[in-house]
Design a protein around this motif. Sequence first.
Motif, PDB file in Angstrom:
ATOM      1  N   PRO A 128      44.379 -26.108 132.507  1.00 38.85           N
ATOM      2  CA  PRO A 128      43.276 -25.568 131.705  1.00 38.85           C
ATOM      3  C   PRO A 128      41.951 -25.723 132.444  1.00 38.85           C
ATOM      4  O   PRO A 128      41.811 -26.548 133.347  1.00 38.85           O
ATOM      5  CB  PRO A 128      43.300 -26.418 130.435  1.00 38.85           C
ATOM      6  N   ASP A 129      40.978 -24.912 132.045  1.00 39.81           N
ATOM      7  CA  ASP A 129      39.676 -24.909 132.727  1.00 39.81           C
ATOM      8  C   ASP A 129      39.002 -26.271 132.669  1.00 39.81           C
ATOM      9  O   ASP A 129      38.294 -26.653 133.605  1.00 39.81           O
ATOM     10  CB  ASP A 129      38.761 -23.848 132.106  1.00 39.81           C
ATOM     11  N   TYR A 130      39.191 -27.013 131.573  1.00 42.06           N
ATOM     12  CA  TYR A 130      38.506 -28.301 131.468  1.00 42.06           C
ATOM     13  C   TYR A 130      39.056 -29.311 132.472  1.00 42.06           C
ATOM     14  O   TYR A 130      38.415 -30.338 132.724  1.00 42.06           O
ATOM     15  CB  TYR A 130      38.531 -28.845 130.038  1.00 42.06           C
ATOM     16  N   ILE A 131      40.229 -29.043 133.026  1.00 40.88           N
ATOM     17  CA  ILE A 131      40.739 -29.872 134.123  1.00 40.88           C
ATOM     18  C   ILE A 131      40.270 -29.319 135.460  1.00 40.88           C
ATOM     19  O   ILE A 131      39.779 -30.066 136.319  1.00 40.88           O
ATOM     20  CB  ILE A 131      42.275 -29.965 134.081  1.00 40.88           C
ATOM     21  N   LYS A 132      40.394 -28.020 135.649  1.00 40.59           N
ATOM     22  CA  LYS A 132      40.008 -27.408 136.919  1.00 40.59           C
ATOM     23  C   LYS A 132      38.569 -27.738 137.300  1.00 40.59           C
ATOM     24  O   LYS A 132      38.271 -28.064 138.449  1.00 40.59           O
ATOM     25  CB  LYS A 132      40.174 -25.883 136.836  1.00 40.59           C
ATOM     26  N   SER A 133      37.676 -27.668 136.325  1.00 42.12           N
ATOM     27  CA  SER A 133      36.251 -27.850 136.619  1.00 42.12           C
ATOM     28  C   SER A 133      35.914 -29.272 137.026  1.00 42.12           C
ATOM     29  O   SER A 133      34.870 -29.510 137.650  1.00 42.12           O
ATOM     30  CB  SER A 133      35.416 -27.438 135.408  1.00 42.12           C
ATOM     31  N   ARG A 134      36.763 -30.237 136.692  1.00 42.24           N
ATOM     32  CA  ARG A 134      36.474 -31.635 137.033  1.00 42.24           C
ATOM     33  C   ARG A 134      37.083 -32.063 138.367  1.00 42.24           C
ATOM     34  O   ARG A 134      36.929 -33.197 138.789  1.00 42.24           O
ATOM     35  CB  ARG A 134      36.985 -32.568 135.928  1.00 42.24           C
ATOM     36  N   LYS A 135      37.769 -31.156 139.057  1.00 40.93           N
ATOM     37  CA  LYS A 135      38.413 -31.489 140.313  1.00 40.93           C
ATOM     38  C   LYS A 135      37.619 -31.054 141.548  1.00 40.93           C
ATOM     39  O   LYS A 135      38.031 -31.344 142.674  1.00 40.93           O
ATOM     40  CB  LYS A 135      39.813 -30.864 140.362  1.00 40.93           C
ATOM     41  N   THR A 136      36.513 -30.386 141.353  1.00 41.87           N
ATOM     42  CA  THR A 136      35.770 -29.877 142.497  1.00 41.87           C
ATOM     43  C   THR A 136      34.962 -30.979 143.176  1.00 41.87           C
ATOM     44  O   THR A 136      34.591 -31.977 142.567  1.00 41.87           O
ATOM     45  CB  THR A 136      34.810 -28.755 142.075  1.00 41.87           C
ATOM     46  N   ASP A 137      34.658 -30.763 144.468  1.00 42.90           N
ATOM     47  CA  ASP A 137      33.796 -31.706 145.188  1.00 42.90           C
ATOM     48  C   ASP A 137      32.403 -31.744 144.575  1.00 42.90           C
ATOM     49  O   ASP A 137      31.768 -32.799 144.515  1.00 42.90           O
ATOM     50  CB  ASP A 137      33.704 -31.312 146.660  1.00 42.90           C
ATOM     51  N   ASN A 138      31.933 -30.580 144.115  1.00 41.15           N
ATOM     52  CA  ASN A 138      30.596 -30.530 143.510  1.00 41.15           C
ATOM     53  C   ASN A 138      30.534 -31.338 142.219  1.00 41.15           C
ATOM     54  O   ASN A 138      29.503 -31.950 141.918  1.00 41.15           O
ATOM     55  CB  ASN A 138      30.193 -29.079 143.221  1.00 41.15           C
ATOM     56  N   TYR A 139      31.627 -31.343 141.458  1.00 36.20           N
ATOM     57  CA  TYR A 139      31.618 -32.129 140.226  1.00 36.20           C
ATOM     58  C   TYR A 139      31.452 -33.604 140.560  1.00 36.20           C
ATOM     59  O   TYR A 139      30.718 -34.330 139.876  1.00 36.20           O
ATOM     60  CB  TYR A 139      32.899 -31.915 139.415  1.00 36.20           C
ATOM     61  N   TYR A 140      32.109 -34.038 141.614  1.00 37.23           N
ATOM     62  CA  TYR A 140      31.969 -35.440 142.021  1.00 37.23           C
ATOM     63  C   TYR A 140      30.531 -35.743 142.426  1.00 37.23           C
ATOM     64  O   TYR A 140      29.932 -36.713 141.951  1.00 37.23           O
ATOM     65  CB  TYR A 140      32.910 -35.770 143.178  1.00 37.23           C
ATOM     66  N   SER A 141      29.965 -34.917 143.301  1.00 37.43           N
ATOM     67  CA  SER A 141      28.627 -35.216 143.843  1.00 37.43           C
ATOM     68  C   SER A 141      27.517 -34.998 142.823  1.00 37.43           C
ATOM     69  O   SER A 141      26.548 -35.766 142.778  1.00 37.43           O
ATOM     70  CB  SER A 141      28.364 -34.369 145.094  1.00 37.43           C
ATOM     71  N   ASP A 142      27.656 -33.968 141.991  1.00 38.55           N
ATOM     72  CA  ASP A 142      26.579 -33.622 141.061  1.00 38.55           C
ATOM     73  C   ASP A 142      26.616 -34.407 139.760  1.00 38.55           C
ATOM     74  O   ASP A 142      25.570 -34.596 139.121  1.00 38.55           O
ATOM     75  CB  ASP A 142      26.631 -32.123 140.727  1.00 38.55           C
ATOM     76  N   ILE A 143      27.808 -34.833 139.348  1.00 40.95           N
ATOM     77  CA  ILE A 143      27.922 -35.492 138.046  1.00 40.95           C
ATOM     78  C   ILE A 143      28.591 -36.862 138.145  1.00 40.95           C
ATOM     79  O   ILE A 143      28.012 -37.873 137.764  1.00 40.95           O
ATOM     80  CB  ILE A 143      28.670 -34.593 137.039  1.00 40.95           C
ATOM     81  N   MET A 144      29.803 -36.900 138.675  1.00 42.06           N
ATOM     82  CA  MET A 144      30.551 -38.152 138.622  1.00 42.06           C
ATOM     83  C   MET A 144      29.885 -39.276 139.410  1.00 42.06           C
ATOM     84  O   MET A 144      29.783 -40.413 138.930  1.00 42.06           O
ATOM     85  CB  MET A 144      31.990 -37.932 139.094  1.00 42.06           C
ATOM     86  N   MET A 145      29.407 -38.982 140.617  1.00 43.37           N
ATOM     87  CA  MET A 145      28.743 -40.012 141.413  1.00 43.37           C
ATOM     88  C   MET A 145      27.451 -40.458 140.746  1.00 43.37           C
ATOM     89  O   MET A 145      27.108 -41.652 140.757  1.00 43.37           O
ATOM     90  CB  MET A 145      28.455 -39.497 142.822  1.00 43.37           C
ATOM     91  N   GLN A 146      26.733 -39.512 140.137  1.00 49.65           N
ATOM     92  CA  GLN A 146      25.500 -39.858 139.435  1.00 49.65           C
ATOM     93  C   GLN A 146      25.794 -40.762 138.238  1.00 49.65           C
ATOM     94  O   GLN A 146      25.058 -41.727 137.968  1.00 49.65           O
ATOM     95  CB  GLN A 146      24.784 -38.578 138.964  1.00 49.65           C
ATOM     96  N   ARG A 147      26.875 -40.456 137.534  1.00 47.62           N
ATOM     97  CA  ARG A 147      27.251 -41.283 136.387  1.00 47.62           C
ATOM     98  C   ARG A 147      27.680 -42.680 136.836  1.00 47.62           C
ATOM     99  O   ARG A 147      27.355 -43.681 136.187  1.00 47.62           O
ATOM    100  CB  ARG A 147      28.386 -40.605 135.604  1.00 47.62           C
ATOM    101  N   GLU A 148      28.434 -42.746 137.921  1.00 51.32           N
ATOM    102  CA  GLU A 148      28.840 -44.054 138.425  1.00 51.32           C
ATOM    103  C   GLU A 148      27.614 -44.901 138.765  1.00 51.32           C
ATOM    104  O   GLU A 148      27.541 -46.082 138.398  1.00 51.32           O
ATOM    105  CB  GLU A 148      29.717 -43.913 139.666  1.00 51.32           C
ATOM    106  N   ASN A 149      26.664 -44.310 139.425  1.00 55.13           N
ATOM    107  CA  ASN A 149      25.438 -45.031 139.767  1.00 55.13           C
ATOM    108  C   ASN A 149      24.701 -45.484 138.505  1.00 55.13           C
ATOM    109  O   ASN A 149      24.169 -46.601 138.441  1.00 55.13           O
ATOM    110  CB  ASN A 149      24.528 -44.162 140.626  1.00 55.13           C
ATOM    111  N   TYR A 150      24.673 -44.615 137.510  1.00 53.39           N
ATOM    112  CA  TYR A 150      23.985 -44.940 136.264  1.00 53.39           C
ATOM    113  C   TYR A 150      24.626 -46.149 135.587  1.00 53.39           C
ATOM    114  O   TYR A 150      23.934 -47.083 135.145  1.00 53.39           O
ATOM    115  CB  TYR A 150      24.021 -43.741 135.323  1.00 53.39           C
ATOM    116  N   PHE A 151      25.967 -46.151 135.500  1.00 53.05           N
ATOM    117  CA  PHE A 151      26.662 -47.204 134.770  1.00 53.05           C
ATOM    118  C   PHE A 151      26.854 -48.489 135.574  1.00 53.05           C
ATOM    119  O   PHE A 151      27.450 -49.445 135.077  1.00 53.05           O
ATOM    120  CB  PHE A 151      28.019 -46.694 134.278  1.00 53.05           C
ATOM    121  N   THR A 152      26.356 -48.512 136.795  1.00 51.35           N
ATOM    122  CA  THR A 152      26.417 -49.747 137.589  1.00 51.35           C
ATOM    123  C   THR A 152      25.025 -50.259 137.936  1.00 51.35           C
ATOM    124  O   THR A 152      24.880 -51.141 138.775  1.00 51.35           O
ATOM    125  CB  THR A 152      27.227 -49.523 138.885  1.00 51.35           C
ATOM    126  N   THR A 153      24.004 -49.715 137.277  1.00 51.87           N
ATOM    127  CA  THR A 153      22.622 -50.122 137.515  1.00 51.87           C
ATOM    128  C   THR A 153      22.127 -50.983 136.355  1.00 51.87           C
ATOM    129  O   THR A 153      22.143 -50.555 135.199  1.00 51.87           O
ATOM    130  CB  THR A 153      21.712 -48.882 137.669  1.00 51.87           C
TER     131      THR A 153
END
Length: 309
Positions: A128-153
Amino acid sequence: MVTMLPPKAKLMLALREHRMHHVLWHTVRDNWEAQDEGEPVFSDSEKQRIRDMGWEPLRPSLDKDRVPKENNKSGEDFLFMHRQMILHVNTLLSEIGDTSYPEVVGWARVPPPNDPDYPVPPVWNSAPDYIKSRKTDNYYSDIMMQRENYFTTSENLSGMTLGQLGSQLEYRIHNPMHLRWASDPGEERPLVFPSDADAIDTKWDNPSYDYLADPYSSHVNYIFWKLHGWIDDRINDWMRANKITGEVPWSVEWDKNIMPQHGLIHEPHLMAKMDDRTNDIINRMEEVVKIVNKTNLITPFSVIDDGIT
């Protein structure tokens, strides 16, 4: 280095009672207040039947519009329940005594794209699209990495309650991690089973069914424990940020003989001694599974807040 769960631990986690508990815990609390086209997902009579089976969520996680409820302490339930799951597995691991996997240890960092040990599984045609959209490199750099930084600060963690932390972790990074590392299940369990069936087909109880995007199977997957180890470590970060020592200052209390909100024994007793009380709990879960066999359910892990933190 990747170390798989010891086979005995995976077999225990694949048992039907563990699968039903995990899928119901997420499904009922996510759908309790939700509405679909203005109609409640669960009718009043269905809620009463669920309540009679001991599965009413005292703190629903989403409101009627399927927006996370950050201030009702449902986030504490999320953190506490999964910490209990880790303690349960660690108890079993200590009994197994496998020196290559003595306890659950989470990721030190969320794995980046092309990580040699934990690469992102490829997208498959029916995903499904909600899985596909979370597998991209951009999703990691634009959202997931930012969230990780947020929750470890520390500055961010010191400004929120433990309940807010749990809710934000669940819907801003936990759910996307489940989807990002999900692999093609081959044949996927139908979220709504055929109307002529009265239970989840037992073929989905096979230990090989460990699809990370389905709460009926996600905890059977070794990635689940790396992911939830990372989530659990954020509790410790939050305590340091708020200069709290000692025990976690949960602001709600749970009966320590049951899982938070819902009635299932969480200690290894469940595996070691199938007494009348345990069998009753399992039978009640089977009844609740029938009630939640509905086409308008929210799919657990699919609700994600990708807005700006």
